[in-house]
Structure formats: C-alpha cells, structure tokens
Design a protein around this motif. Structure first.
Motif, PDB file in Angstrom:
ATOM      1  N   VAL A 110       0.848  -1.188   0.000  1.00 17.38           N
ATOM      2  CA  VAL A 110       0.000   0.000   0.000  1.00 17.38           C
ATOM      3  C   VAL A 110       0.888   1.244   0.000  1.00 17.38           C
ATOM      4  CG1 VAL A 110      -1.750   1.293   1.282  1.00 17.38           C
ATOM      5  CG2 VAL A 110      -1.830  -1.218   1.217  1.00 17.38           C
ATOM      6  N   VAL A 111       0.637   2.159  -0.914  1.00 20.44           N
ATOM      7  CA  VAL A 111       1.400   3.408  -0.989  1.00 20.44           C
ATOM      8  C   VAL A 111       1.106   4.263   0.242  1.00 20.44           C
ATOM      9  CG1 VAL A 111       1.714   5.546  -2.304  1.00 20.44           C
ATOM     10  CG2 VAL A 111       1.459   3.353  -3.501  1.00 20.44           C
ATOM     11  N   LYS A 112       2.134   4.886   0.796  1.00 19.00           N
ATOM     12  CA  LYS A 112       1.978   5.703   2.003  1.00 19.00           C
ATOM     13  C   LYS A 112       1.016   6.867   1.760  1.00 19.00           C
ATOM     14  CE  LYS A 112       6.520   4.863   4.049  1.00 19.00           C
ATOM     15  NZ  LYS A 112       7.799   5.478   4.422  1.00 19.00           N
ATOM     16  N   ARG A 113       0.118   7.068   2.732  1.00 17.72           N
ATOM     17  CA  ARG A 113      -0.818   8.189   2.621  1.00 17.72           C
ATOM     18  C   ARG A 113      -1.387   8.524   3.985  1.00 17.72           C
ATOM     19  NH1 ARG A 113      -6.456   8.093  -0.757  1.00 17.72           N
ATOM     20  NH2 ARG A 113      -6.546   6.089   0.316  1.00 17.72           N
ATOM     21  N   ARG A 114      -1.322   9.796   4.367  1.00 19.25           N
ATOM     22  CA  ARG A 114      -2.031  10.298   5.542  1.00 19.25           C
ATOM     23  C   ARG A 114      -3.360  10.882   5.091  1.00 19.25           C
ATOM     24  NH1 ARG A 114       3.271  12.462   7.185  1.00 19.25           N
ATOM     25  NH2 ARG A 114       3.905  11.463   9.132  1.00 19.25           N
ATOM     26  N   SER A 115      -4.359  10.817   5.978  1.00 23.18           N
ATOM     27  CA  SER A 115      -5.632  11.439   5.652  1.00 23.18           C
ATOM     28  C   SER A 115      -6.346  11.851   6.934  1.00 23.18           C
ATOM     29  CB  SER A 115      -6.520  10.473   4.860  1.00 23.18           C
ATOM     30  OG  SER A 115      -7.793  11.050   4.629  1.00 23.18           O
ATOM     31  N   PRO A 116      -6.907  13.059   6.966  1.00 28.50           N
ATOM     32  CA  PRO A 116      -7.652  13.490   8.155  1.00 28.50           C
ATOM     33  C   PRO A 116      -9.024  12.833   8.264  1.00 28.50           C
ATOM     34  CG  PRO A 116      -7.735  15.181   6.474  1.00 28.50           C
ATOM     35  CD  PRO A 116      -6.794  14.127   5.964  1.00 28.50           C
ATOM     36  N   VAL A 117      -9.492  12.219   7.171  1.00 26.86           N
ATOM     37  CA  VAL A 117     -10.812  11.568   7.185  1.00 26.86           C
ATOM     38  C   VAL A 117     -10.672  10.162   6.611  1.00 26.86           C
ATOM     39  CG1 VAL A 117     -12.101  13.720   6.989  1.00 26.86           C
ATOM     40  CG2 VAL A 117     -11.374  12.515   4.915  1.00 26.86           C
ATOM     41  N   PRO A 118     -11.539   9.234   7.013  1.00 27.22           N
ATOM     42  CA  PRO A 118     -11.453   7.860   6.505  1.00 27.22           C
ATOM     43  C   PRO A 118     -11.624   7.801   4.986  1.00 27.22           C
ATOM     44  CG  PRO A 118     -12.837   7.957   8.461  1.00 27.22           C
ATOM     45  CD  PRO A 118     -12.583   9.371   8.061  1.00 27.22           C
ATOM     46  N   GLN A 119     -10.749   7.051   4.324  1.00 22.29           N
ATOM     47  CA  GLN A 119     -10.813   6.863   2.882  1.00 22.29           C
ATOM     48  C   GLN A 119     -11.359   5.474   2.554  1.00 22.29           C
ATOM     49  OE1 GLN A 119      -9.986   9.333   0.661  1.00 22.29           O
ATOM     50  NE2 GLN A 119      -9.682  10.614   2.470  1.00 22.29           N
ATOM     51  N   THR A 120     -11.999   5.350   1.408  1.00 17.97           N
ATOM     52  CA  THR A 120     -12.503   4.043   0.991  1.00 17.97           C
ATOM     53  C   THR A 120     -11.736   3.493  -0.205  1.00 17.97           C
ATOM     54  OG1 THR A 120     -14.171   5.092  -0.427  1.00 17.97           O
ATOM     55  CG2 THR A 120     -14.823   4.529   1.836  1.00 17.97           C
ATOM     56  N   GLU A 121     -10.996   4.350  -0.907  1.00 22.06           N
ATOM     57  CA  GLU A 121     -10.233   3.917  -2.073  1.00 22.06           C
ATOM     58  C   GLU A 121      -8.744   4.003  -1.779  1.00 22.06           C
ATOM     59  OE1 GLU A 121     -11.823   2.785  -4.708  1.00 22.06           O
ATOM     60  OE2 GLU A 121     -13.809   3.356  -3.967  1.00 22.06           O
ATOM     61  N   LEU A 122      -7.963   3.165  -2.448  1.00 20.74           N
ATOM     62  CA  LEU A 122      -6.516   3.278  -2.363  1.00 20.74           C
ATOM     63  C   LEU A 122      -6.065   4.518  -3.123  1.00 20.74           C
ATOM     64  CD1 LEU A 122      -5.606  -0.453  -2.978  1.00 20.74           C
ATOM     65  CD2 LEU A 122      -5.312   0.797  -0.831  1.00 20.74           C
ATOM     66  N   ASP A 123      -4.872   5.011  -2.779  1.00 15.92           N
ATOM     67  CA  ASP A 123      -4.325   6.160  -3.480  1.00 15.92           C
ATOM     68  C   ASP A 123      -4.175   5.814  -4.959  1.00 15.92           C
ATOM     69  OD1 ASP A 123      -3.392   8.700  -3.702  1.00 15.92           O
ATOM     70  OD2 ASP A 123      -1.347   8.238  -3.101  1.00 15.92           O
ATOM     71  N   HIS A 124      -4.078   6.834  -5.809  1.00 17.87           N
ATOM     72  CA  HIS A 124      -4.052   6.605  -7.249  1.00 17.87           C
ATOM     73  C   HIS A 124      -2.729   6.019  -7.746  1.00 17.87           C
ATOM     74  CE1 HIS A 124      -7.942   8.359  -7.815  1.00 17.87           C
ATOM     75  NE2 HIS A 124      -7.574   9.478  -7.251  1.00 17.87           N
ATOM     76  N   ALA A 125      -1.710   5.994  -6.897  1.00 18.44           N
ATOM     77  CA  ALA A 125      -0.458   5.385  -7.334  1.00 18.44           C
ATOM     78  C   ALA A 125      -0.701   3.912  -7.666  1.00 18.44           C
ATOM     79  CB  ALA A 125       0.593   5.518  -6.234  1.00 18.44           C
ATOM     80  N   PRO A 126       0.089   3.328  -8.572  1.00 21.23           N
ATOM     81  CA  PRO A 126      -0.179   1.942  -8.985  1.00 21.23           C
ATOM     82  C   PRO A 126      -0.114   0.963  -7.814  1.00 21.23           C
ATOM     83  CG  PRO A 126       1.387   3.006 -10.462  1.00 21.23           C
ATOM     84  CD  PRO A 126       1.205   3.926  -9.290  1.00 21.23           C
ATOM     85  N   HIS A 127      -1.113   0.119  -7.725  1.00 19.59           N
ATOM     86  CA  HIS A 127      -1.139  -0.972  -6.755  1.00 19.59           C
ATOM     87  C   HIS A 127      -1.384  -2.264  -7.526  1.00 19.59           C
ATOM     88  CE1 HIS A 127      -2.109   2.402  -4.024  1.00 19.59           C
ATOM     89  NE2 HIS A 127      -1.583   1.651  -3.081  1.00 19.59           N
TER      90      HIS A 127
END
Length: 299
Positions: free
Chosen positions: A159-176
């Motif tokens: 999983v690509v590193k990502r901080r978020s102030p709110v819960p996310q439901t999708e992975l970041d747009h970087a290739p996974h």
C-alpha cells in the motif's frame, strides 16, 4: 464570408455553415464518445491480477458503477448479482476452498472487468512502523534469501503511504498490484512480512497473500480509528491532547524550513535540508492506509 468550422482531409479545406456545426458536433460525439455517457464498471484497487482471496469465510467483492446498473460477479463456479447504489456496488462470495489454481474473477455490468490468475488461501495484513517497514534488502545478510525467494504461491501487495484526516474508501491513485514473490519483488518488501509469509506458506500448504501497509517512525495512535480513540471504555482519549501543541510546533518548524528553502532557491543555491518530520495526527494512517483495505477478507 460565412463563419464555420474547417474540416481537413487530403483535399482542400471545406467550410461548413454555422447552422451545421451543432449537428456535426453531435455526430462526432456519438461516434467517439457514446460510452462516456456511462462510467465503466470497476473493481476496488485490491482486486488485481494475481490476487489472493481468503479461504473459509465469505469474501466481499466491491467497486464502482453507475446508479441502477446491474453488476454480476463470477468466480470459482459462483455467480452473484447486485444493483449499484450511490455509484457503488458490493457482493459477497460464499466461503471458498483453498486452491493454487489461478482462475479468473469476472465482473459484468454494461462493461466487463476480468482479473486473472486469482488464487485462494490465506491473506494477512502486515502493518505498523519501523520494524515492519524495514526492507529485506537492508536486513542481515539477505542475499541468499532474496535469491531463493521465487514462489508463485506467496504473493505480495504494498500500500502506498498516505495520511488522511478523514477515513478513505479507495486506495491512493499510485499503482497498486499483487505480484508473486521473486528476487526483485521481495528486496523492497517488508522483511518481517516476507519471512512470516515464507514460513507460513509451506506450513499451511495453501497460497498466502501479504498486504504490506506500514510507515516507519509512526506512533500507535495514528493507526487507530477516531471512534476507538474517543471510546471512554478504553481510557485513551487523553492521547489526543498532546498532539495540539506538537502540531503547532511542527507547523512553526515547517514555516522556517519553507522560508530557508525559498531563500536558497532565490540565490540559486542547492538546498539539501530535509523537511521536518511530521508527528502525524491520531487516526491519520488508519484513515489513509488501513480503512481503504476494508472489508477485504483476511485471516
């Protein structure tokens, strides 16, 4: 001269009257953009070629589609249908038996998505901070283990590193993408995660999937949900308080760093000072790096 559009072929330019512009534009759209009226059905980013699905329990499969679109998921002899609501759809496959046979998972809406070489076994989440992020290539004498790492039944996902102030439901747009263990893949992968999976896979005799989602130097509270931290029964609400002054101090340090960087660039000087490390707000990494994995079935 009548204003109009110019159509260029291999012959001299031909001018169309303005009255014909709208019909011509409409025909061009219908010829090239008909499908853009609807979004293609899609799968969540965890479902890629070479994925591992969890054995022995219901397996959620989900993604996006237009509201009202009927979506059917087919895998391992099962076929489950649903209708998209609010741009999303989700189904559950009945518990699956472990299998190293690579099969296709097909999603059919107005369009189709096919994910290939999907196996069934055990899926484990490898999360945390420094000890989990430490790569195999930086471990003690890893050369022999890297060289012997090829295993089509041990599959890795980072999983690509990502901080978020709110819960996310999708992975970041970087290739996974899922991929089988190989010398090239494991050298950058979590050493702890790899050694765990390397020993677990032959012990169980089924495919094993490892989802690596970690960030070195992160405190425990950034991996906890806001609801958990605010739960009075756990007596951890006071964890939230120290972050107010620490974040203010970090912002002050960042302001000084930005000013120094701008001054160096204005003089044409090379600026090598790294930016101050952000302490991270509670729940930041839960929101950005754990919540997007849910509700993928895991061991």
């Amino acid at each position: 001269m009548t204003r109009g559009a110019v159509l260029r072929f291999n012959s001299p330019p031909m001018r169309l009257p303005s009255a014909l512009l709208v019909p011509v534009a409409a025909l061009a759209f219908l010829a090239t953009g008909r499908d853009r009226l609807h979004a293609d059905v899609s799968l969540h980013g965890l479902f890629t070629d070479h994925a591992v699905l969890q054995q022995g329990r219901p397996v959620p499969v989900w993604g996006r589609a237009d509201d009202g679109e009927e979506v059917t998921v087919e895998f391992a002899g099962q076929s489950v249908s649903t209708v998209a609501r609010n741009g999303r759809w989700s189904v559950r496959l009945r518990p699956l038996k472990a299998s190293a046979e690579g099969r296709s998972l097909r999603v059919q809406g107005r369009t189709a998505v096919v994910v290939r070489d999907v196996v069934v076994g055990e899926v484990w989440i490898c999360s945390g901070q420094s000890n989990m992020e430490w790569p195999l290539s930086a471990s003690h004498e890893p050369a022999a283990d890297i060289a012997a790492s090829a295993n089509p039944n041990l599959r890795l996902f980072t999983v690509v590193k990502r901080r978020s102030p709110v819960p996310q439901t999708e992975l970041d747009h970087a290739p996974h993408a899922w991929g089988a263990a190989s010398p090239e893949a494991v050298r950058r992968f979590s050493a702890v995660g790899y050694y765990f999976g390397r020993d677990l896979q032959p012990a169980l005799g089924v495919p094993v999937g490892l989802i690596h989602t970690s960030w070195g130097g992160s405190p425990a509270e950034v991996w906890m949900s806001q609801d958990t931290l605010e739960d009075d029964h756990l007596h951890v609400r006071d964890i939230l308080e120290p972050y107010v002054p620490s974040l203010k101090a970090h912002e002050a340090a960042m302001s000084k760093w930005r000013a120094a960087k701008a001054a160096a660039e204005a003089k044409g000087e090379k600026f090598t000072q790294g930016s101050p490390w952000a302490p991270g707000r509670p729940s930041d990494l839960y929101n950005g790096m754990l919540r997007p994995l849910m509700p993928y079935a895991i061991a």
